[in-house]
Structures are given as structure tokens and as C-alpha cells.
Enzyme design. Structure first.
Site, PDB file in Angstrom:
ATOM      1  N   HIS A  15      -9.449  11.225   1.508  1.00  0.00           N
ATOM      2  CA  HIS A  15      -8.448  10.167   1.425  1.00  0.00           C
ATOM      3  C   HIS A  15      -7.164  10.515   2.161  1.00  0.00           C
ATOM      4  CE1 HIS A  15      -5.960   7.041  -0.668  1.00  0.00           C
ATOM      5  NE2 HIS A  15      -7.093   6.378  -0.552  1.00  0.00           N
ATOM      6  N   ASP A  50      16.316  10.572  -8.961  1.00  0.00           N
ATOM      7  CA  ASP A  50      17.754  10.822  -8.844  1.00  0.00           C
ATOM      8  C   ASP A  50      18.290  10.620  -7.430  1.00  0.00           C
ATOM      9  OD1 ASP A  50      17.768  11.427 -11.528  1.00  0.00           O
ATOM     10  OD2 ASP A  50      17.692  13.601 -11.236  1.00  0.00           O
ATOM     11  N   ASP A  71       0.312  17.062  19.450  1.00  0.00           N
ATOM     12  CA  ASP A  71       0.821  18.189  20.239  1.00  0.00           C
ATOM     13  C   ASP A  71       1.465  19.285  19.389  1.00  0.00           C
ATOM     14  OD1 ASP A  71      -0.075  16.881  22.457  1.00  0.00           O
ATOM     15  OD2 ASP A  71       1.890  16.279  23.197  1.00  0.00           O
ATOM     16  N   LYS A 127      -4.273  10.925   5.067  1.00  0.00           N
ATOM     17  CA  LYS A 127      -3.747  10.046   6.116  1.00  0.00           C
ATOM     18  C   LYS A 127      -2.669  10.836   6.870  1.00  0.00           C
ATOM     19  CE  LYS A 127      -4.178   6.726   2.400  1.00  0.00           C
ATOM     20  NZ  LYS A 127      -5.514   6.230   2.618  1.00  0.00           N
ATOM     21  N   HIS A 187       0.838  -1.197   0.000  1.00  0.00           N
ATOM     22  CA  HIS A 187       0.000   0.000   0.000  1.00  0.00           C
ATOM     23  C   HIS A 187       0.880   1.256   0.000  1.00  0.00           C
ATOM     24  CE1 HIS A 187      -3.286   2.643   1.826  1.00  0.00           C
ATOM     25  NE2 HIS A 187      -3.861   2.103   0.777  1.00  0.00           N
ATOM     26  N   LYS A 201       3.293   4.345  -1.049  1.00  0.00           N
ATOM     27  CA  LYS A 201       3.234   5.331  -2.131  1.00  0.00           C
ATOM     28  C   LYS A 201       4.517   6.152  -2.069  1.00  0.00           C
ATOM     29  CE  LYS A 201      -1.762   5.328  -1.572  1.00  0.00           C
ATOM     30  NZ  LYS A 201      -1.760   4.175  -0.641  1.00  0.00           N
TER      31      LYS A 201
END
Length: 419
Positions: A337, A167, A344, A339, A160, A162
Site C-alpha cells: 500500500h 498542536d 534521482d 505511495k 483520500h 491522510k
């Protein structure tokens, strides 16, 4: 006939066990609270117990929605001169998929080493024509956990992650997939709300290492040298670490990272979660934080969601959190979508990980953890803006929802080990 039926039942049972069982021990007890997020001991724990090390000198730019995410990623790809490494769960056909395929192929034709790793399940809507475009240009493409009759269980263990690195010096991570759903600016239900991050500095080498972890597992080939790991100078002020987890090498580590951060919270926890299906231990830890005075605010998708089952399972689990004072909001305009967790206004964790069992125990995931007050405050401001587009669900409203909703939600929650 009885022997044949017994054999069939045995085979089915074996497949189920292979898909759903794990040999790893789960974290079952609440973690003892010993320090706060601002305490140096917290940083040492995050960088030593969990690893990798927290390293300074990084610069991170937030990219909100496809109108800003995709142009920045494509610019980096088109500007690459030595190597491109790219791992994604979702890669589907469409105008976005075509644009990325052409850009990757064009770079490969010039001699840039281009390596693309796509999840088998997540890329099931990718047409062979786009794969052929990339392969014809010289792109090296692999599918993660391609199924075979003797290892069908692997289909339930997905990458999952991403990650895009060009370079060895410029990295991207966050929640976005390569699909037209992420185009635009979250202006309607057909264009999703998401956040991605552009990263420069020494932590990019850790991002590269996370990509190479699955590349090596899939191909047996080790990519190394200056094309992939050039010397990286300090370019900013943000301390960061690229944190990863995998069922094959510590699936509980991401779960533990979140538990430690929640346990260390002293003032606030802001959580953006596309799929919020917490297990009992996460709920207990959040409730404990609420009881010691920590403000907990959570944004998760509303009716515009790509999985009604996940939304139903999520809502079934809100009771204890709402009763303890958690503020839970459903984003209204489109699929949410994002995440992101902010603790704090100091620690920020961003990346591919959802707040559910699939991310904590089944998927290969990767999160970038950042420890910087200015960056955390910027992310908090974005969170507060998302709140203005969200509807709060109170404990009373949750209690009074129709019985048919309760039945549907509790039924869906029975599947939470696979959500």
C-alpha cells in the site's frame, strides 16, 4: 408510459454525467523537458508554478508498517495540549479504530480542540458506537461529502488525504488508514505493507492548511490562531512542501506535479504504487525518460491486493513501459500500500496519491515533497529492500500471459477513468 420511461432515462443519464464528467481541461500534451531535478529552476517551478513554496528547516522520520506507525501517531495524539486535526479516507471499526477513538475522546475531554474529518465512502465500515464514543468525549467529527438526493455526484469525489497534526507542530502523512489491516509488520497477507512519515518544522503549517482546506469546505468554519498555527522554528535540514489537489480547485495539479518530476529525471525513478493504472500521458512521459537513459523501477501489489480489478487494469497497460525497458515488480508477501516516488535520489514525494486517474482527477489528495539527498537515499534503500520481496515481470512474460488473463485485464482497463 413513453413519457415516464423517457423521464427515467433522462434522470439516469443526468446522474451518470454528473458523476463522471468534469469541466476542467486535461493536460494532453507531453511536457517539454527544460531542466533536471538538481537544477534550481526545477525547485522554482515546483514552488512557484505549482506551489506552495518549498521551505527549509524540517525533520522527517520514516515509519514502516503498523508496528511503528500507529504507536507514533497515538503518542502524538495522547501528548497534544491545544489542538488535534485529523483527516483520513479509511477509518474502520476494529481494535485500531477503537484505540484511536478512545485516544481522541480522552484528549477532547481535557479541553484539547479535536477535529476529525472522515470520507463518507472510506468510513462506511465505521460503526456508530465508535462515532458516539468520540462525540461523547467532545470530538468534533464531520463526514466529507455526505450524500443527499440532489448531489449524489459528490460520492465520486472523495477525500483520500491522510493528515494528522497535533498542536500545530507535529504532522503525519503517508499511506496508512485506520484499520486493523495495517497492524503488525507486513508479516502475512492479513497485515499490509505501508509507510507513513512523522514531520516536524515549518512545513507542518502547510500540512495544517491542507487539512483546513477541506474542513472549511465541509463546515464553513475557519480554524486559526496560535492553537493551530504556532510559530515554527527550524528543527532540521530538509526542504519540503505540502502539495495538494482537489477536483474543486485544480484536480490536474497533482498530475502535473508528477509529470514535471518525471520529465526532469536524469538518472532514476523509483516508484512504489499501491494502485498503478497510468494514463496515456504518464506512460508517454515515462517511456521518454527511459529512452533518454533514466532507470525506471516500479513496485506494485501482486496477487495479495484488495482490488483484483485494479491489478488487472494495471497489467493491461504495462506493454509500452516494459518494451521501453521499465522494470516492474509485484510485491509478494502481502498487500503493498506504499505511495512513494524517488527521483534521482534527490526528490521524494510521499503521501496519499496513487498512480491512477482517481487520484489525479477525482479524489482530494495530499503529498509531502522533500528535496534532500540523504533522505532520498534512505528511501531508496527501503525501496531496494522491498524489491527483495517482489517478483519481476519481464516483457516476454507479459506477452506470453494466457489469453483469458489478457481478456480480463483489457476489460478491466476500460474502467480506468474511475480506478
Amino acid at each position: 408510459m413513453i413519457v415516464l420511461i423517457t423521464a427515467i432515462v433522462t434522470i439516469i443519464a443526468t446522474v451518470i454525467v454528473l458523476n463522471f464528467a468534469t469541466a476542467e481541461k486535461k493536460i494532453e500534451q507531453t511536457i517539454e523537458r527544460r531542466y533536471g531535478v538538481s537544477d534550481p529552476e526545477f525547485s522554482r517551478t515546483m514552488g512557484v508554478l505549482l506551489g506552495p513554496a518549498i521551505i527549509g528547516g524540517n525533520r522527517v522520520e520514516v515509519l514502516i508498517n503498523g508496528d511503528r506507525i500507529f504507536p507514533a501517531m497515538l503518542e502524538a495524539i495522547r501528548g497534544a495540549s491545544t489542538s488535534i486535526t485529523f483527516e483520513s479516507f479509511i477509518y474502520w471499526s476494529g481494535t485500531t479504530g477503537e484505540e484511536f477513538a478512545e485516544a481522541l475522546a480522552e484528549r477532547a475531554r481535557t479541553g484539547v480542540k479535536v477535529h476529525v474529518l472522515l470520507d463518507w465512502i472510506g468510513s462506511n465500515k465505521l460503526e456508530e458506537e465508535l462515532l458516539d464514543t468520540m462525540k461523547a468525549g467532545g470530538v468534533e467529527i464531520r463526514r466529507f461529502h455526505r450524500p443527499h438526493w440532489y448531489n449524489l455526484a459528490r460520492l465520486n469525489k472523495r477525500t483520500h488525504r491522510k493528515i494528522l497534526v497535533t498542536d500545530g507542530i507535529l504532522g503525519f502523512t503517508g499511506g496508512v488508514g485506520i484499520s486493523d489491516q495495517w497492524k503488525g509488520d507486513a508479516q502475512d497477507p492479513e497485515h499490509w505493507r505501508d509507510t507513513h512519515f512523522k514531520v516536524e518544522g515549518p512545513v507542518v503549517a502547510q500540512m495544517q492548511s491542507v487539512f483546513l482546506d477541506n474542513w472549511t469546505k465541509t463546515t464553513g468554519v475557519v480554524l486559526h490562531g496560535a492553537d493551530y498555527f504556532p510559530e515554527l522554528a527550524s528543527v532540521g535540514t530538509i526542504p519540503a512542501q505540502m502539495f495538494s489537489s482537489s477536483p474543486s480547485s485544480g484536480s490536474e495539479s497533482m498530475h502535473l506535479m508528477y509529470l514535471l518530476a518525471i520529465t526532469a529525471a536524469e538518472e532514476s525513478i523509483l516508484l512504489s504504487s499501491a494502485y498503478f493504472v497510468p494514463d496515456g500521458l504518464i506512460v508517454e512521459t515515462l517511456v521518454a525518460a527511459l529512452k533518454r537513459g533514466v532507470r525506471v523501477q516500479i513496485i506494485t501489489p501482486g496477487r495479495n491486493i484488495d482490488s483484483d480489478t485494479v491489478r488487472s487494469a494495471s497489467r493491461a497497460l504495462w506493454g509500452d513501459l516494459l518494451a521501453a525497458g521499465a522494470e516492474i515488480y509485484e510485491y509478494q508477501p502481502t498487500m503493498y500500500h506504499c505511495k512513494v516516488m524517488i527521483v534521482d535520489e534527490l526528490m521524494v514525494s510521499v503521501g496519499s496519491t496513487n498512480f491512477d486517474n482517481r487520484s489525479f482527477r477525482l479524489n482530494d489528495e495530499a503529498n509531502l515533497n522533500l528535496y534532500d539527498t540523504a533522505f532520498a537515499r534512505q528511501q531508496s534503500a527501503i525501496f531496494r529492500d522491498d524489491l527483495t520481496h517482489s517478483h519481476q515481470i519481464t516483457f516476454k512474460q507479459w506477452q506470453q500471459r494466457p489469453w483469458i488473463e489478457k481478456f480480463r485485464e483489457h476489460s478491466a482497463a476500460l474502467l480506468r477513468s474511475q480506478l
